[in-house]
Design a protein around this motif. Structure first.
Motif, PDB file in Angstrom:
ATOM      1  N   ASN A   1       0.823  -1.206   0.000  1.00 41.07           N
ATOM      2  CA  ASN A   1       0.000   0.000   0.000  1.00 41.07           C
ATOM      3  C   ASN A   1       0.857   1.255   0.000  1.00 41.07           C
ATOM      4  O   ASN A   1       0.499   2.267  -0.611  1.00 41.07           O
ATOM      5  CB  ASN A   1      -0.943   0.000   1.205  1.00 41.07           C
ATOM      6  CG  ASN A   1      -2.043  -1.046   1.072  1.00 41.07           C
ATOM      7  OD1 ASN A   1      -2.333  -1.513  -0.027  1.00 41.07           O
ATOM      8  ND2 ASN A   1      -2.648  -1.416   2.184  1.00 41.07           N
ATOM      9  N   PHE A   2       2.005   1.201   0.681  1.00 41.98           N
ATOM     10  CA  PHE A   2       2.906   2.358   0.626  1.00 41.98           C
ATOM     11  C   PHE A   2       3.480   2.503  -0.776  1.00 41.98           C
ATOM     12  O   PHE A   2       3.593   3.613  -1.308  1.00 41.98           O
ATOM     13  CB  PHE A   2       4.037   2.236   1.642  1.00 41.98           C
ATOM     14  CG  PHE A   2       5.016   3.371   1.532  1.00 41.98           C
ATOM     15  CD1 PHE A   2       4.688   4.633   1.979  1.00 41.98           C
ATOM     16  CD2 PHE A   2       6.254   3.188   0.919  1.00 41.98           C
ATOM     17  CE1 PHE A   2       5.566   5.707   1.836  1.00 41.98           C
ATOM     18  CE2 PHE A   2       7.134   4.243   0.775  1.00 41.98           C
ATOM     19  CZ  PHE A   2       6.792   5.507   1.239  1.00 41.98           C
ATOM     20  N   LEU A   3       3.853   1.395  -1.395  1.00 42.48           N
ATOM     21  CA  LEU A   3       4.380   1.431  -2.763  1.00 42.48           C
ATOM     22  C   LEU A   3       3.380   2.108  -3.703  1.00 42.48           C
ATOM     23  O   LEU A   3       3.754   2.952  -4.518  1.00 42.48           O
ATOM     24  CB  LEU A   3       4.706   0.021  -3.234  1.00 42.48           C
ATOM     25  CG  LEU A   3       5.296  -0.162  -4.631  1.00 42.48           C
ATOM     26  CD1 LEU A   3       6.163  -1.425  -4.685  1.00 42.48           C
ATOM     27  CD2 LEU A   3       4.207  -0.264  -5.700  1.00 42.48           C
ATOM     28  N   THR A   4       2.106   1.746  -3.581  1.00 42.50           N
ATOM     29  CA  THR A   4       1.099   2.336  -4.481  1.00 42.50           C
ATOM     30  C   THR A   4       0.864   3.807  -4.169  1.00 42.50           C
ATOM     31  O   THR A   4       0.532   4.588  -5.061  1.00 42.50           O
ATOM     32  CB  THR A   4      -0.221   1.563  -4.414  1.00 42.50           C
ATOM     33  OG1 THR A   4      -0.751   1.604  -3.076  1.00 42.50           O
ATOM     34  CG2 THR A   4      -0.040   0.115  -4.832  1.00 42.50           C
ATOM     35  N   THR A   5       1.060   4.195  -2.922  1.00 46.48           N
ATOM     36  CA  THR A   5       0.950   5.613  -2.574  1.00 46.48           C
ATOM     37  C   THR A   5       2.099   6.393  -3.209  1.00 46.48           C
ATOM     38  O   THR A   5       1.901   7.461  -3.800  1.00 46.48           O
ATOM     39  CB  THR A   5       0.980   5.810  -1.048  1.00 46.48           C
ATOM     40  OG1 THR A   5      -0.149   5.146  -0.464  1.00 46.48           O
ATOM     41  CG2 THR A   5       0.943   7.292  -0.680  1.00 46.48           C
ATOM     42  N   ALA A   6       3.298   5.846  -3.092  1.00 44.64           N
ATOM     43  CA  ALA A   6       4.469   6.509  -3.677  1.00 44.64           C
ATOM     44  C   ALA A   6       4.336   6.662  -5.183  1.00 44.64           C
ATOM     45  O   ALA A   6       4.813   7.648  -5.758  1.00 44.64           O
ATOM     46  CB  ALA A   6       5.729   5.723  -3.343  1.00 44.64           C
ATOM     47  N   LEU A   7       3.665   5.699  -5.826  1.00 48.50           N
ATOM     48  CA  LEU A   7       3.566   5.708  -7.285  1.00 48.50           C
ATOM     49  C   LEU A   7       2.177   6.091  -7.793  1.00 48.50           C
ATOM     50  O   LEU A   7       1.809   5.762  -8.917  1.00 48.50           O
ATOM     51  CB  LEU A   7       3.957   4.328  -7.839  1.00 48.50           C
ATOM     52  CG  LEU A   7       5.415   3.932  -7.608  1.00 48.50           C
ATOM     53  CD1 LEU A   7       5.707   2.575  -8.242  1.00 48.50           C
ATOM     54  CD2 LEU A   7       6.357   4.978  -8.171  1.00 48.50           C
ATOM     55  N   ASN A   8       1.408   6.808  -6.970  1.00 52.30           N
ATOM     56  CA  ASN A   8       0.120   7.277  -7.471  1.00 52.30           C
ATOM     57  C   ASN A   8       0.344   8.372  -8.513  1.00 52.30           C
ATOM     58  O   ASN A   8       1.483   8.804  -8.747  1.00 52.30           O
ATOM     59  CB  ASN A   8      -0.795   7.739  -6.330  1.00 52.30           C
ATOM     60  CG  ASN A   8      -0.251   8.946  -5.562  1.00 52.30           C
ATOM     61  OD1 ASN A   8       0.521   9.741  -6.076  1.00 52.30           O
ATOM     62  ND2 ASN A   8      -0.678   9.070  -4.301  1.00 52.30           N
TER      63      ASN A   8
END
Length: 450
Positions: A347-354
């Motif tokens: 979920n952090f990865l997807t936040t960083a790459l939104n």
């Protein structure tokens, strides 16, 4: 990006100290800390900025969760050394980390990366990533283990003032290697204090020597490093010898920097920070990210770069189709196979790459967008004067073989280029040495003569 430094024991020792000082996992499952390891240098801060923003965003939306950022102050090769050291032990392995595309498969083979397929299938934004870019995160088993941050291309960057002083018509677009040499000779004759054409070579500049140097030549001959059909490494290639011969001519005629300077790992700093801004360099082969050094806030801010610089595709050897060649690489974000919090880490990865964070990072680092929504954003399209030129090279670009053997093969190529530019071996001798080295690395049965 071309960010190099020599390895030392102190680098490895520092890696142990930095990456061992992370928060240990709570065996009761109560630890809600996600460790994020990534690269940061004086000239590369865009990723740190992205992660700082993502940390604030994620922690605000996930009370009780701490994002522990672990920026590693190192250039490309040393960053890889430090990360590899950390990944060897569950106690030091990060949950999320910055991973070079060409190391994905070897690190999957080593058991360091978590398979992301089940999680990516539930992430709506995954459909917005370019299909070709997604391949960079795949392993031999067909699974996806990393998500692309951005990609790049390579081209010839040249100083228009230098070219005009040499009487060379603009815009310049060489149609063959001979055109490059002829142009370099004109610059040398008209401006003895100017370096006509820089092309990285040797072990000092590491992967930059092959990505911004030798491979532009090799793939422009129609040859290849690796035969995809047979899954074997190519040896005995006429194109390999021709590529070394070009470097031999370039350096032998003093159309490039002196060999001792070429072997300096920090030569790129002079290219971007001194020679181009002061019109002391005619041209160099570099990545599409070059404007990130010169734009406002860059390490070598140069307000006039948009007027003084121009871009040309690197030509094939004789101008044969497709007429030009480029190399692409790029970086990804991956999850550690040993993470105790895979869902939080993802979920952090997807936040960083939104979309918002990806747009800011892509513009700040002069990357080529891998998300379709970012690519169509006006802010991206107007980020610098050369976005269109360098993005168009995706149509002719090539990629490094993403195999576990590749890093050692690359080192052998670098050794061959160094032997030639220093004059210790002829192109024919260096090519033969390379063939022997490849057979020793992968075994003779995994080579093919083409």
């Amino acid at each position: 990006m071309f960010r190099r430094a020599s390895k030392t024991l102190s680098v490895v020792a520092a890696a142990v100290m930095v990456l061992a000082a992370c928060t240990p996992a709570d065996p009761s499952g109560g630890n809600r800390t996600i460790k994020v390891a990534y690269q940061k240098t004086d000239s590369f801060t865009a990723l740190d900025t992205m992660f700082q923003n993502a940390k604030k965003e994620f922690e605000a939306a996930n009370q009780g969760v701490t994002i522990e950022l672990q920026p590693i102050q190192a250039n490309d090769d040393d960053y890889g050394t430090k990360l590899a050291l950390a990944l060897r032990s569950p106690s030091t392995a990060p949950d999320v980390f910055y991973e070079d595309t060409f190391k994905v498969r070897s690190d999957v083979d080593a058991g360091y990366l978590l398979n992301l397929d089940s999680r990516l299938s539930g992430w709506g934004d995954w459909n917005k990533f370019d299909a070709g870019a997604k391949e960079a995160g795949k392993a031999d088993d067909g699974g996806t283990y990393a998500v692309p941050l951005g990609t790049d291309t390579r081209a010839i960057w040249y100083n228009k003032k230098v070219f005009e002083a040499a009487g060379i018509g603009l815009p310049w677009r060489p149609s063959s290697w001979q055109d490059i040499l002829d142009t370099a000779r004109k610059i040398k004759a008209s401006q003895p204090d100017v370096i006509p054409f820089n092309m990285y070579a040797g072990k000092g500049t590491g992967e930059g020597s092959v990505m911004q140097g030798f491979y532009e030549l090799l793939y422009g001959t129609g040859a290849a490093l690796y035969d995809q059909d047979s899954k074997k490494w190519v040896v005995g290639s006429a194109g390999f010898k021709d590529s070394l011969t070009f470097l031999d001519t370039l350096y032998g005629e003093k159309l490039a920097v002196p060999p001792a300077e070429a072997l300096d790992p920090n030569i790129w700093k002079k290219v971007f920070g001194e020679w181009f801004p002061k019109a002391k360099l005619g041209a160099t082969v570099e990545g599409s990210y070059a404007p990130s050094f010169w734009q406002d806030g860059g390490s070598y801010a140069w307000p006039g770069y948009g007027q003084d610089m121009a871009v040309a595709p690197f030509p094939t050897q004789t101008g044969a189709a497709p007429g030009a060649v480029s190399m692409s690489g790029g970086w990804t974000l991956a999850l550690g196979a040993e993470t105790k919090q895979p869902d939080l880490a993802f979920n952090f990865l997807t936040t960083a790459l939104n979309a918002k964070n990806s747009l800011a990072y892509t513009v700040d680092s002069s990357q080529i967008a891998v998300r379709t929504d970012v690519a169509s954003d006006p802010g991206y399209q107007s980020a610098n004067p050369f976005v269109k030129d360098v993005s168009s090279l995706v149509a002719v670009t090539k990629y490094r073989p993403a195999t576990s053997d590749y890093p050692r093969i690359s080192a052998a190529v670098q050794e061959a280029t160094e032997a030639v530019i220093t004059g210790s071996r002829t192109p024919e001798q260096a090519a033969a040495d390379y063939d022997t080295a490849v057979a020793g690395i992968v075994g003779g049965d995994k080579t093919i003569r083409k």
